[in-house]
Design a protein around this motif. Structure first.
Motif, PDB file in Angstrom:
ATOM      1  N   GLN A  55     114.273  13.169 102.206  1.00 41.70           N
ATOM      2  CA  GLN A  55     114.426  14.589 102.764  1.00 41.70           C
ATOM      3  C   GLN A  55     112.855  15.129 103.015  1.00 41.70           C
ATOM      4  O   GLN A  55     111.909  14.551 102.611  1.00 41.70           O
ATOM      5  CB  GLN A  55     114.783  15.594 101.658  1.00 41.70           C
ATOM      6  N   HIS A  56     112.790  15.856 104.381  1.00 42.94           N
ATOM      7  CA  HIS A  56     111.537  16.327 104.603  1.00 42.94           C
ATOM      8  C   HIS A  56     110.597  17.223 103.508  1.00 42.94           C
ATOM      9  O   HIS A  56     111.453  18.101 103.109  1.00 42.94           O
ATOM     10  CB  HIS A  56     111.555  16.705 105.916  1.00 42.94           C
ATOM     11  N   ALA A  57     109.489  17.209 103.562  1.00 44.51           N
ATOM     12  CA  ALA A  57     108.727  18.241 102.750  1.00 44.51           C
ATOM     13  C   ALA A  57     108.230  19.352 103.845  1.00 44.51           C
ATOM     14  O   ALA A  57     107.122  19.250 104.470  1.00 44.51           O
ATOM     15  CB  ALA A  57     107.380  17.666 102.296  1.00 44.51           C
ATOM     16  N   CYS A 107     113.236  10.802 106.728  1.00 47.17           N
ATOM     17  CA  CYS A 107     111.696  10.888 106.514  1.00 47.17           C
ATOM     18  C   CYS A 107     111.473   9.487 105.665  1.00 47.17           C
ATOM     19  O   CYS A 107     112.034   9.274 104.787  1.00 47.17           O
ATOM     20  CB  CYS A 107     111.274  12.039 105.537  1.00 47.17           C
ATOM     21  N   LYS A 142     106.036   8.347 100.054  1.00 45.13           N
ATOM     22  CA  LYS A 142     106.866   8.571  98.848  1.00 45.13           C
ATOM     23  C   LYS A 142     108.318   9.319  99.360  1.00 45.13           C
ATOM     24  O   LYS A 142     108.636  10.242  98.665  1.00 45.13           O
ATOM     25  CB  LYS A 142     106.443   9.474  97.965  1.00 45.13           C
ATOM     26  N   HIS A 143     108.862   8.889 100.337  1.00 40.60           N
ATOM     27  CA  HIS A 143     110.131   9.452 100.720  1.00 40.60           C
ATOM     28  C   HIS A 143     111.437   9.052  99.843  1.00 40.60           C
ATOM     29  O   HIS A 143     112.155   9.670  99.545  1.00 40.60           O
ATOM     30  CB  HIS A 143     110.595   8.929 102.219  1.00 40.60           C
ATOM     31  N   ARG A 146     111.969  11.805  97.514  1.00 40.83           N
ATOM     32  CA  ARG A 146     112.586  12.860  98.021  1.00 40.83           C
ATOM     33  C   ARG A 146     113.938  12.705  98.561  1.00 40.83           C
ATOM     34  O   ARG A 146     114.599  13.435  99.419  1.00 40.83           O
ATOM     35  CB  ARG A 146     111.606  13.659  99.036  1.00 40.83           C
ATOM     36  N   ASP A 147     114.513  11.374  98.375  1.00 46.32           N
ATOM     37  CA  ASP A 147     115.594  10.925  98.908  1.00 46.32           C
ATOM     38  C   ASP A 147     115.794  11.108 100.372  1.00 46.32           C
ATOM     39  O   ASP A 147     116.688  11.428 101.028  1.00 46.32           O
ATOM     40  CB  ASP A 147     116.889  11.622  98.309  1.00 46.32           C
ATOM     41  N   CYS A 154     107.442  18.926 108.817  1.00 45.68           N
ATOM     42  CA  CYS A 154     107.243  18.040 107.588  1.00 45.68           C
ATOM     43  C   CYS A 154     105.934  17.874 107.483  1.00 45.68           C
ATOM     44  O   CYS A 154     105.074  17.587 108.195  1.00 45.68           O
ATOM     45  CB  CYS A 154     107.945  16.563 107.760  1.00 45.68           C
ATOM     46  N   ARG A 188     118.329  13.569 106.102  1.00 46.97           N
ATOM     47  CA  ARG A 188     117.273  12.540 105.362  1.00 46.97           C
ATOM     48  C   ARG A 188     116.904  11.372 106.077  1.00 46.97           C
ATOM     49  O   ARG A 188     117.276  10.342 105.827  1.00 46.97           O
ATOM     50  CB  ARG A 188     118.119  12.228 104.048  1.00 46.97           C
ATOM     51  N   ARG A 226     118.577  19.482 106.901  1.00 49.59           N
ATOM     52  CA  ARG A 226     118.832  18.671 105.867  1.00 49.59           C
ATOM     53  C   ARG A 226     119.060  17.029 106.098  1.00 49.59           C
ATOM     54  O   ARG A 226     119.636  16.495 105.225  1.00 49.59           O
ATOM     55  CB  ARG A 226     119.967  19.205 104.759  1.00 49.59           C
TER      56      ARG A 226
END
Length: 398
Positions: A320-322, A309, A313-314, A317-318, A291, A307, A305
């Motif tokens: 989810q990891h970048a 993180c 600003k997680h 992204r709901d 991430c 969620r 997938r």
């Protein structure tokens, strides 16, 4: 909800129960050289890209064109599910080096004291903790002094975990499967995908390659399975709550051949270098993702997938990891500590002379204090060529 913070990431209770990840984690730039320290990243700053964004866009454009052409694409190992034969010995070397490294660190740590700050998580190796004011965690003192407590191996050698994949070409782990799929050290998962067989963590070994047609993986073994290859026959479905005898974390180091602490430190230093160099070779072929905002790592062709993180600003992204390409420092993070030159002195490192001190990875510093020789790659980080003046002399300097 706890405000997101990179230096202190509080995971949900149901996820912490399955993870031994270090409670605090200081983020550094993963792109570092042997001549300078990696730069500390800000809360809102993303990890540097290993591959440039323009190159990633070019590859994505080519993949879209391949999907539209609907042609068969021949995949190379390990993208086709087969092992890279020349890297199988490297995977075994990395697995053995990691087990030996953990044993050496645990033995040397019984003699050399380890400290950790209870606020920011900074580590110190040596019997006298330093007085350098660099504590910037939540709840730190106004003078930035550290609150030291006894540390352990996890503070100098953080455990980075990854979901274990039975089939690396299968679908990614979903959010509802986070408590079902086993989590093991990321280095061990990389070794398993590289060719190491561990009975407690079975993985699928293909005899025939998979193909890609219009961007979709066509697996002939799944349509015409072999009689002896029954998916899931060796998988224990009892769940994560059943305690397992983890051969990875329970490895004991047999030090019968080493009579003193210095020999153990030398062997541990060699294991550290072999493990990191082997990981670099495996990363050249096997994909690993991390991430960009938190220390999460997933070994495999795609990220999971789940969620979970809680970094910068997680919410956008709901959770989810970048995902982006991982480096060696993401799998085996070097925790940098201040280098102690004079081991016989009981005087701590002071804040006024911090610009004269050097830094080393905590594992390297631990073995160096035990008598091991530091390689030339870390010579500039130690700053041994700089004379440290006395406090009175520094006041007279212009």
């Amino acid at each position: 909800m706890t405000p997101p913070n990179f230096r202190t990431i509080s995971y949900s209770a149901r996820f912490v129960s399955r993870s031994n990840f270090c409670r605090t984690f200081i983020r550094h730039s993963s792109v570092s050289t042997g001549t300078e320290l990696p730069r500390k990243l800000k809360r809102s700053e993303r990890k540097p890209w290993v591959t440039s964004v323009n190159e990633l866009k070019r590859k994505a454009r080519l993949e879209r064109e391949e999907k539209q052409s609907a042609r068969e694409q021949i995949l190379r190992p390990p993208e086709n599910g087969l092992l890279v034969k020349e890297l199988i010995p490297v995977a075994h070397q990395v697995y053995a080096a990691r087990a030996e490294l953990l044993g050496c660190v645990s033995k040397v740590a019984k003699t050399i004291a380890l400290y950790s700050c209870s606020v920011c998580g900074e580590a110190h190796v040596g019997h006298t903790p330093h007085k350098i004011r660099t504590c910037d965690g939540v709840g730190s003192l106004n003078n930035k002094e550290h609150r030291w407590m006894k540390g352990g191996i996890d503070h100098i050698l953080p455990l980075v975990e990854s979901f274990h994949l039975y089939d690396r070409l299968g679908r990614a782990v979903s959010h509802n499967e986070q408590l079902i799929v086993d989590r093991i050290p990321a280095v061990v998962e990389l070794c398993i995908q590289g060719g190491v067989n561990i009975p407690e963590y079975p993985t699928r070994r293909r005899a025939f390659p998979a193909y890609s047609v219009a961007g979709r993986i066509i697996d002939f073994e799944r349509r015409f399975p072999k009689e002896e290859d029954t998916p899931g026959k060796d998988i224990n479905t009892s769940g994560f709550w059943e305690k397992k005898n983890n051969p990875v974390e329970g490895t004991e180091y047999a030090d019968a051949n080493f009579v003193n602490l210095r020999e153990v430190a030398i062997r541990g230093m060699e294991s550290w270098e072999v493990m990191r160099s082997g990981i670099q070779k495996l990363l050249s072929k096997y994909a690993v993702h991390t991430c960009g905002y938190c220390p999460e790592v997933q070994v495999g062709p795609k990220g999971h997938r789940v969620r979970n993180c809680q970094a910068f600003k997680h919410q956008m992204r709901d959770g989810q990891h970048a995902w982006q390409e991982a480096t060696v420092d993401d799998l085996a993070p070097p925790v940098y500590v201040w280098h102690v030159r004079d081991l016989n002195s009981r005087e701590p490192l002071v804040n006024d002379l911090r610009r004269y001190y050097g830094m080393l990875p905590a594992v390297v510093e631990l073995f160096a204090q035990a008598g091991a020789r530091v390689s030339g790659d870390h010579a500039s980080l130690m700053r041994e060529d700089i004379a440290v003046p006395e406090l009175e002399e520094m006041k007279l300097a212009v």
